[in-house]
Design a protein around this motif. Structure first.
Motif, PDB file in Angstrom:
ATOM      1  N   ALA A 104      22.290  15.340   5.677  1.00  0.00           N
ATOM      2  CA  ALA A 104      21.678  15.218   6.997  1.00  0.00           C
ATOM      3  C   ALA A 104      21.601  13.761   7.424  1.00  0.00           C
ATOM      4  CB  ALA A 104      20.282  15.841   6.986  1.00  0.00           C
ATOM      5  N   ALA A 105      21.312  12.896   6.470  1.00  0.00           N
ATOM      6  CA  ALA A 105      21.189  11.473   6.796  1.00  0.00           C
ATOM      7  C   ALA A 105      22.534  10.838   7.127  1.00  0.00           C
ATOM      8  CB  ALA A 105      20.525  10.733   5.632  1.00  0.00           C
ATOM      9  N   PHE A 106      23.532  11.065   6.270  1.00  0.00           N
ATOM     10  CA  PHE A 106      24.832  10.406   6.467  1.00  0.00           C
ATOM     11  C   PHE A 106      25.715  11.131   7.476  1.00  0.00           C
ATOM     12  CE2 PHE A 106      23.640   8.905   2.163  1.00  0.00           C
ATOM     13  CZ  PHE A 106      23.654   7.544   2.420  1.00  0.00           C
ATOM     14  N   GLY A 107      25.610  12.475   7.507  1.00  0.00           N
ATOM     15  CA  GLY A 107      26.465  13.225   8.412  1.00  0.00           C
ATOM     16  C   GLY A 107      25.933  13.328   9.824  1.00  0.00           C
ATOM     17  N   LEU A 108      24.596  13.462   9.963  1.00  0.00           N
ATOM     18  CA  LEU A 108      23.997  13.662  11.282  1.00  0.00           C
ATOM     19  C   LEU A 108      23.027  12.553  11.673  1.00  0.00           C
ATOM     20  CD1 LEU A 108      23.240  17.502  11.010  1.00  0.00           C
ATOM     21  CD2 LEU A 108      25.186  16.407  12.141  1.00  0.00           C
ATOM     22  N   GLU A 110      13.581  12.310  20.298  1.00  0.00           N
ATOM     23  CA  GLU A 110      14.484  11.312  20.874  1.00  0.00           C
ATOM     24  C   GLU A 110      15.324  10.654  19.785  1.00  0.00           C
ATOM     25  OE1 GLU A 110      12.095   8.638  23.100  1.00  0.00           O
ATOM     26  OE2 GLU A 110      11.741  10.055  24.744  1.00  0.00           O
ATOM     27  N   ARG A 111      14.708  10.379  18.630  1.00  0.00           N
ATOM     28  CA  ARG A 111      15.469   9.794  17.529  1.00  0.00           C
ATOM     29  C   ARG A 111      16.533  10.772  17.034  1.00  0.00           C
ATOM     30  NH1 ARG A 111      10.319   7.761  15.991  1.00  0.00           N
ATOM     31  NH2 ARG A 111      10.041   9.351  14.369  1.00  0.00           N
ATOM     32  N   GLU A 171      25.175   9.571  18.679  1.00  0.00           N
ATOM     33  CA  GLU A 171      25.990   8.534  18.049  1.00  0.00           C
ATOM     34  C   GLU A 171      27.115   9.128  17.218  1.00  0.00           C
ATOM     35  OE1 GLU A 171      23.376   6.135  15.781  1.00  0.00           O
ATOM     36  OE2 GLU A 171      22.398   5.226  17.531  1.00  0.00           O
ATOM     37  N   ARG A 172      26.933  10.366  16.782  1.00  0.00           N
ATOM     38  CA  ARG A 172      27.950  11.014  15.944  1.00  0.00           C
ATOM     39  C   ARG A 172      28.776  12.034  16.721  1.00  0.00           C
ATOM     40  NH1 ARG A 172      24.315   8.731  13.171  1.00  0.00           N
ATOM     41  NH2 ARG A 172      24.596   8.099  10.975  1.00  0.00           N
ATOM     42  N   GLY A 173      28.825  11.886  18.042  1.00  0.00           N
ATOM     43  CA  GLY A 173      29.761  12.663  18.835  1.00  0.00           C
ATOM     44  C   GLY A 173      29.191  13.805  19.630  1.00  0.00           C
ATOM     45  N   ALA A 174      27.884  14.064  19.566  1.00  0.00           N
ATOM     46  CA  ALA A 174      27.294  15.151  20.340  1.00  0.00           C
ATOM     47  C   ALA A 174      27.187  14.756  21.810  1.00  0.00           C
ATOM     48  CB  ALA A 174      25.911  15.497  19.796  1.00  0.00           C
ATOM     49  N   SER A 175      27.311  15.748  22.679  1.00  0.00           N
ATOM     50  CA  SER A 175      27.163  15.524  24.118  1.00  0.00           C
ATOM     51  C   SER A 175      25.720  15.802  24.526  1.00  0.00           C
ATOM     52  CB  SER A 175      28.107  16.429  24.909  1.00  0.00           C
ATOM     53  OG  SER A 175      29.454  16.176  24.559  1.00  0.00           O
TER      54      SER A 175
END
Length: 518
Positions: A331-335, A382-383, A390-394
Motif C-alpha cells: 500500500a505504501a510503495f504501490g499506492l 486529501e492525503r 500521483e500514481r496515475g489516478a484521475s
C-alpha cells in the motif's frame, strides 16, 4: 432412525427462522427436564417446548393471524401439526403415526466436542415422551420401515437399540438418540447419577438464569468448553458463555440474550472497542430510505489492532502477521497509502455499509464512517487522494446537495466517489450514490422509515453493532425468482424486517435479534 435424528435436529435449528417454527418453542427455563439428562461439558445446548404458556400462545395467535390460513385461532394447532408432519415426512417419518402419539412437551439438541475434529463430537437429541411404550414401538417401526438392522445392548438396566448409524434408548419420560451407543450410555450414566449433568454446572445455571422465564426456546453456548476440547490456544475475546431466549410478541419474534464480558482478559484495544459498543449508531440517518440492508459496527481499527496483538498466540499467526506487513508495504510503495496513519484512523469510531438494489444486476453499496477525529478525516482523505493521483489516478470534483463530491478513478481497478460533511465520510461507487446519502440526511432517511423504526421498537434497545435487513423488500423484489411459493411463501411474505443489535453494558453484551411482521 438416522433420518429421525436429522429431522429432529433440523427442526431445532429452525428456531427463530420462521413464524411457524416460533410456535413450537415455549415456556420456562425452570422446567428444563432435558438439561438434567445432558452430560456435563456440553458446549452447545438448544431446547424447545411444545406446549405454549397462555401469554405466549395469545401472542403467537395474534402474530400468525397475519399469515394467510392462520387467522382462525381455533385451527392453529392443527395447522401447525400439518406443517410439522410435512417437514418430518420429507425425512421419511410419519409424524401422525410415529411421533405425535408419544411426543411430550420438550425437545433438545446438545453437542460436546471431544477434540478439534467436529466429526468426533458427542451429539444428543433428547425428546420428552408422555408414552414410553408407544415411543418404543414407534421407533422400532421407523427402523424397520427404513430397512435398518437393529441390535440391542443394555446399560444400567435400560435397553439400547443400535442401527448402522444411530442408537437410541427409551426411558420412562425420555427418548435419547445419538449417532453412537457410547453417546446413549453417557446420558444413561447421568440419569443413573453416575455422571454430572449440564444442568448442574454453575456456568450453565447462571447463563440460563439470566433469561426471561416465559420464553419460546433457549440456547446455551460455552466457548471455554469448545476450546478446552480442542486443546488449542486461541486469542482471548473476553466472552465465555452465551445464553439466548426466543420470545413471541404480538408484532414479531424476539431472540434476546446475554454474553458476560471479562475486560481484564483482553488487550486494551478490545476493551476500547467494547466501550464504544455502549453507543447507539447514528449513521442510519445518512442512509437513503430505500436501503435494503445495512451493517454497522464500532471500533473496527481497535479490533484489528487487538487481533494483530494476539496473532502470536495462534498457530500460524506469524505468517498472518507477515502477510499484513507485506500488505502495508504494498500500500505504501504501490499506492502511497500509509495504512496505519491515514486509513485505519477513519475506522476507529462508527462504521457502516448500506446497500440497496440487491434485486438489481448492480446493487449500490455505500460506505459511511464517523471517525472519532471528524475534523481530521477530510485531511486524511486529501492525503489519500493526492497519493493516488500521483500514481496515475484521475481525480474530479462536482457539487451535490451543497457539498463537494470527489471522484477518484484508478485505472483497471475502480472508481470511488466520496464526500465529507459534519465529520461523516460518505463513499460510494458513483456521485449519485453519495448525493443520495446527502439528500437523505436532509430529508427522508432509513432512520425515518416505519419498517426500520418498528424493528428497533420490538428490540426495545439499540447500541453497539447492528444489522438490518428489509426482508419484505427483498421478498417483493425477487422472491418469485428464487422459488418462494406455497405456504412457505405465504409465511415469508408476511415478514417485515430482520434486525440485530448487541449493546454493551457494564460487564456484558446484550444480544437482540428481532423479526417483525408487516
Amino acid at each position: 432412525m438416522h433420518r429421525l435424528v436429522i429431522a429432529t435436529t433440523a427442526l431445532l435449528t429452525m428456531i427463530g427462522a420462521t413464524v411457524v417454527a416460533g410456535y413450537l418453542f415455549v415456556f420456562a427455563a425452570g422446567a428444563d427436564r432435558l438439561a438434567r439428562a445432558v452430560p456435563g461439558g456440553a458446549a452447545f445446548y438448544a431446547t424447545a417446548y411444545l406446549q405454549p404458556s397462555t401469554g405466549q400462545k395469545m401472542n403467537l395467535a395474534e402474530l400468525l393471524g397475519h399469515v394467510p390460513g392462520f387467522a382462525d385461532a381455533a385451527s392453529l394447532d392443527q395447522k401447525i401439526h400439518e406443517i410439522t408432519a410435512r417437514l418430518l415426512g420429507e425425512a421419511g417419518v410419519d409424524y401422525e403415526r410415529d411421533v405425535r402419539p408419544w411426543l411430550g412437551n420438550q425437545v433438545a439438541l446438545a453437542v460436546r466436542p471431544d477434540s478439534a475434529d467436529p466429526i468426533e463430537a458427542d451429539v444428543w437429541v433428547l425428546l420428552a415422551t408422555r408414552d414410553a411404550a408407544a415411543a418404543e414401538e414407534a421407533l422400532q417401526r421407523i427402523a424397520a420401515d427404513q430397512g435398518a438392522a437393529v441390535t440391542d445392548d443394555e446399560h444400567h438396566g435400560v435397553t439400547i437399540h443400535r442401527a448402522a448409524d444411530s442408537a437410541w434408548a427409551v426411558l420412562e419420560d425420555l427418548v435419547v438418540l445419538s449417532p453412537t451407543v457410547e453417546g446413549v450410555t453417557q446420558v444413561l450414566d447421568v440419569e443413573a447419577g453416575r455422571a454430572d449433568a449440564l444442568a448442574g454446572e454453575a456456568e450453565f445455571r447462571q447463563a440460563m438464569g439470566r433469561l426471561p422465564a416465559d420464553h419460546l426456546g433457549a440456547v446455551y453456548a460455552s466457548s471455554s468448553a469448545l476450546v478446552g476440547a480442542a486443546g488449542t490456544e486461541v486469542p482471548a475475546t473476553g466472552y465465555d458463555t452465551l445464553s439466548l431466549a426466543l420470545v413471541a410478541e404480538s408484532d414479531g419474534l424476539h431472540l434476546s440474550g446475554i454474553a458476560p464480558f471479562d475486560a481484564d482478559a483482553v488487550p486494551q484495544p478490545l476493551r476500547e472497542a467494547f466501550e464504544l459498543g455502549r453507543q447507539a449508531g447514528e449513521l442510519s440517518g445518512w442512509m437513503p430510505d430505500d436501503t435494503q440492508a445495512a451493517v454497522l459496527f464500532f471500533g473496527l481499527s481497535q479490533s484489528v489492532a487487538a487481533a494483530e496483538e494476539q496473532l502470536g498466540e495462534l498457530e500460524g499467526g506469524q505468517e498472518v502477521g507477515d502477510a499484513l506487513d507485506q500488505f502495508r508495504a504494498l500500500a505504501a510503495f504501490g499506492l502511497g497509502i500509509d495504512v496505519d496513519d491515514d486509513l485505519l484512523p477513519l475506522f476507529d469510531g462508527e462504521t457502516a455499509v448500506a446497500v440497496d438494489g440487491l434485486d438489481r444486476a448492480e446493487p449500490a453499496p455505500l460506505l459511511l464512517l464517523r471517525p472519532s477525529d471528524g475534523d481530521g478525516a477530510e485531511a486524511r482523505l486529501e492525503r489519500l487522494r493526492d497519493a493516488l493521483e500521483e500514481r496515475g489516478a484521475s481525480v474530479s470534483e462536482q457539487e451535490a446537495a451543497g457539498v463537494t463530491v470527489t471522484s477518484i478513478e484508478v485505472p483497471d481497478l475502480a472508481t470511488v466517489s466520496y464526500a465529507v460533511r459534519d465529520g461523516v465520510v460518505l463513499a460510494g461507487l458513483s456521485v449519485e450514490d453519495v448525493a443520495d446519502a446527502l439528500e437523505a440526511h436532509d430529508g427522508d432517511s432509513l432512520a425515518d422509515t416505519p419498517r426500520y423504526a418498528a424493528a428497533w421498537e420490538l428490540a426495545g434497545t439499540r447500541g453497539g453493532p447492528e444489522i438490518y435487513v428489509d426482508v419484505a423488500a427483498l421478498i417483493d423484489g425477487f422472491g418469485s425468482e428464487v422459488g418462494i411459493e406455497g405456504e412457505a411463501g405465504d409465511i415469508l411474505r408476511e415478514i417485515g424486517a430482520l434486525a440485530v443489535t448487541a449493546p454493551a453494558r457494564e460487564s456484558h453484551s446484550e444480544i437482540h435479534i428481532v423479526l417483525t411482521v408487516r
